[in-house]
Design an enzyme around this catalytic site. Structure first.
Site, PDB file in Angstrom:
ATOM      1  N   GLY A   1       0.756  -1.239   0.026  1.00 27.36           N
ATOM      2  CA  GLY A   1       0.112  -0.026   0.107  1.00 27.36           C
ATOM      3  C   GLY A   1       0.964   1.273   0.297  1.00 27.36           C
ATOM      4  N   LYS A   2       0.165   2.267   0.009  1.00 32.54           N
ATOM      5  CA  LYS A   2       0.868   3.753   0.069  1.00 32.54           C
ATOM      6  C   LYS A   2       1.916   3.836   1.006  1.00 32.54           C
ATOM      7  CE  LYS A   2      -2.444   6.409  -2.324  1.00 32.54           C
ATOM      8  NZ  LYS A   2      -3.842   5.617  -2.533  1.00 32.54           N
ATOM      9  N   ARG A   3       1.592   3.324   2.258  1.00 30.67           N
ATOM     10  CA  ARG A   3       2.917   3.678   3.084  1.00 30.67           C
ATOM     11  C   ARG A   3       4.159   2.992   2.892  1.00 30.67           C
ATOM     12  NH1 ARG A   3       2.440  -0.395   7.171  1.00 30.67           N
ATOM     13  NH2 ARG A   3       0.899  -1.877   6.539  1.00 30.67           N
TER      14      ARG A   3
END
Ligand code: GLU
Length: 489
Positions: free
Chosen positions: A254-256
């Site tokens: 994911g984005k993190r």
């Protein structure tokens, strides 16, 4: 004669495509190409609330950029078109009617509030979430009552409550589900749009998809899809669920973790061929060691049998390394063409545009070994273009180097270089090595201040090549500016 393989990529236009979806598209494409089959692009846009404007175009742009070209799709058509679900609504309505008529589906009148309350209760009592089948057995009278109240129903699948459904997954083997844990999923929403489940199976059937390759997160929907295919009297396609992509901490990518959309990688200057190679190895391997594999070899060797059952880790460092490998494989002309737009975009604004492409071509060989993305080129090359370099005079000195020695070295260089007619790499090297001897200083004591003066960096591309590309005029101007900085003029 065996049936021709037909795979499909079925993204929903909800934004830029996730690299995980691209990995799926790649495997679908590879499997189709490997078997001489057909690769279909279908847009699953039945959830209007999640649709993002321009997303369909972006999906096609990114697939084209990766050279994952489809044989049938929204823009080029094909014998089973249209390939955009919102243009096929009649087909789903007809399918829902058939299921209703056969008693394989039912109308559900439950309000949003009721469903929310039900869910809250389930959460509170730690029960599995799901519809309680309240409307499954309404009598015609009860239904008429609800209709009179003006409620527009949804259509739900009447999941067979007995028995089991086995997903014969090409990758995972047989996965058995007890039917009674499969929810009565909504097939048609009250707005007249189908859900993903109904539209997906109708289209997979209509478009004669033989192999449904998709991410493992869809496995929980698959028993329902198989039951739906059966209820419609369709032949069930083969399924292959691809392993999940995880970040280095083993959480879903994911984005993190970093960039997740293919467009972000493209904009950072990753090469499509590097992306393809890297993504192909997320869940598939040729053997236990091969990392760099061309697209042609992927097409030749790809097989679903070698797709792993376990999740794949998306390693950003490895991708960067691999991109560097592909960059080093480019010819100077190719690299020039590819870095040019990145340099135009990311070099400091005070540098005049358009850049001189011939000058960029001379710079390209000096950075080819050093950059791992095309965007890096802008970080490495500003000094080639700037009129004045800004740096701190402290860069000239360190433990082994005093300002006096730097001054002597640069003065000597200024005198020698002014007299040079030709600024070739070889001539620069012999001249400057002689000069160090003449001055009685170590080569480094001459080259380091020269590097700082001409590039404002303490590590740069190779000094003589760099100076040759900068040319006599620029080099001398910079050396003179350095002398001033050192208080020598
Ligand atoms: N529209 C679904 C998605 O966005 C397709 C899933 C499938 O391949 O069945 O991924």
């Amino acid at each position: 004669m065996t049936q021709q393989v037909r795979t499909r990529f079925a993204p929903s236009p909800t934004g830029f495509v996730h690299v995980g979806s691209i990995r799926t598209a790649l495997f679908q494409w590879l499997f189709a190409r490997q078997t001489g089959g057909v690769f279909v692009l279908r847009i699953e846009d039945t959830d209007a609330t999640r649709e993002v404007e321009g997303a369909v175009q972006a999906i096609m742009d990114d697939l084209r950029w990766l050279n994952l070209l489809w044989d049938e799709g929204p823009d080029i058509g094909g014998k089973f078109g249209p390939y955009i679900q919102s243009q096929r609504l009649e087909k789903y309505k007809a399918a829902a009617e058939i299921l209703l008529a056969h008693g394989a589906a039912y109308k559900c009148y439950c309000s949003k509030e009721r469903l929310e309350a039900l869910r809250a209760q389930q959460v509170q009592n730690k029960l599995p979430p799901g519809y309680d089948r309240c409307c499954r057995n309404l009598t015609p009278e009860q239904q008429a009552e609800k209709e009179k109240e003006g409620i527009t129903p949804v259509v739900r699948f009447k999941t067979p409550l007995q028995g089991q459904t086995v997903v014969h997954d090409i990758i995972l083997g047989d996965v058995t589900f007890n039917n009674n844990i499969v929810e009565d999923l909504v097939l048609m929403k009250s707005d007249g749009y189908p859900t993903y489940h109904l539209a997906n199976i109708v289209d997979d059937h209509d478009m004669e998809i033989t192999h449904v390759l998709r991410g493992e997160e869809w496995m929980s929907s698959t028993p329902c899809h198989i039951m739906l295919h059966n209820a419609m009297g369709y032949e069930v396609p083969q399924f292959a669920h691809l392993p999940m992509l995880l970040g280095s901490d083993h959480a879903k990518l994911g984005k993190r973790h970093g960039s997740t959309s293919i467009r972000q990688f493209r904009e950072q200057g990753y090469l499509p061929e590097a992306m393809i190679n890297f993504l192909a190895l997320l869940g598939w391997s040729l053997d236990d060691k091969t990392e760099v594999i061309s697209r042609e070899d992927l097409v030749t060797h790809f097989s679903l049998e070698r797709v792993s059952k376990t999740a794949a880790i998306f390693n950003y460092e490895k991708l960067q390394w691999m991109n560097g490998v592909y960059i080093r494989g480019l010819s100077i002309d190719e690299l020039t063409e590819k870095v040019f737009p990145f340099m135009e975009k990311y070099l400091p604004p005070e540098i005049k545009r358009p850049l001189d492409i011939e000058y960029v071509r001379q710079i390209a060989p000096l950075i080819r070994e050093r950059i791992s993305t095309l965007k890096d080129a802008a970080d490495y090359t500003g000094f080639f273009f700037l009129n004045e370099l800004s740096y701190d005079a402290a860069m000239f000195t360190d433990k082994k180097m005093t300002a006096e020695v730097a001054l002597t070295a640069l003065k000597g260089a200024e005198a020698k270089l002014s007299a040079l007619e030709n600024f070739s790499t070889d001539l620069l090297e012999t001249t400057l090595r002689h000069l160090a001897e003449e001055l009685g200083i170590k080569a480094g004591q001459l080259f380091n201040p020269l590097r700082v003066a001409t590039t404002a960096r303490d590590a740069a591309p190779p000094l003589f090549e760099t100076m040759a590309v900068l040319g006599k005029e620029r080099c001398l101007k910079r050396i003179r500016a350095a002398l001033v900085k050192l208080g020598g003029n």
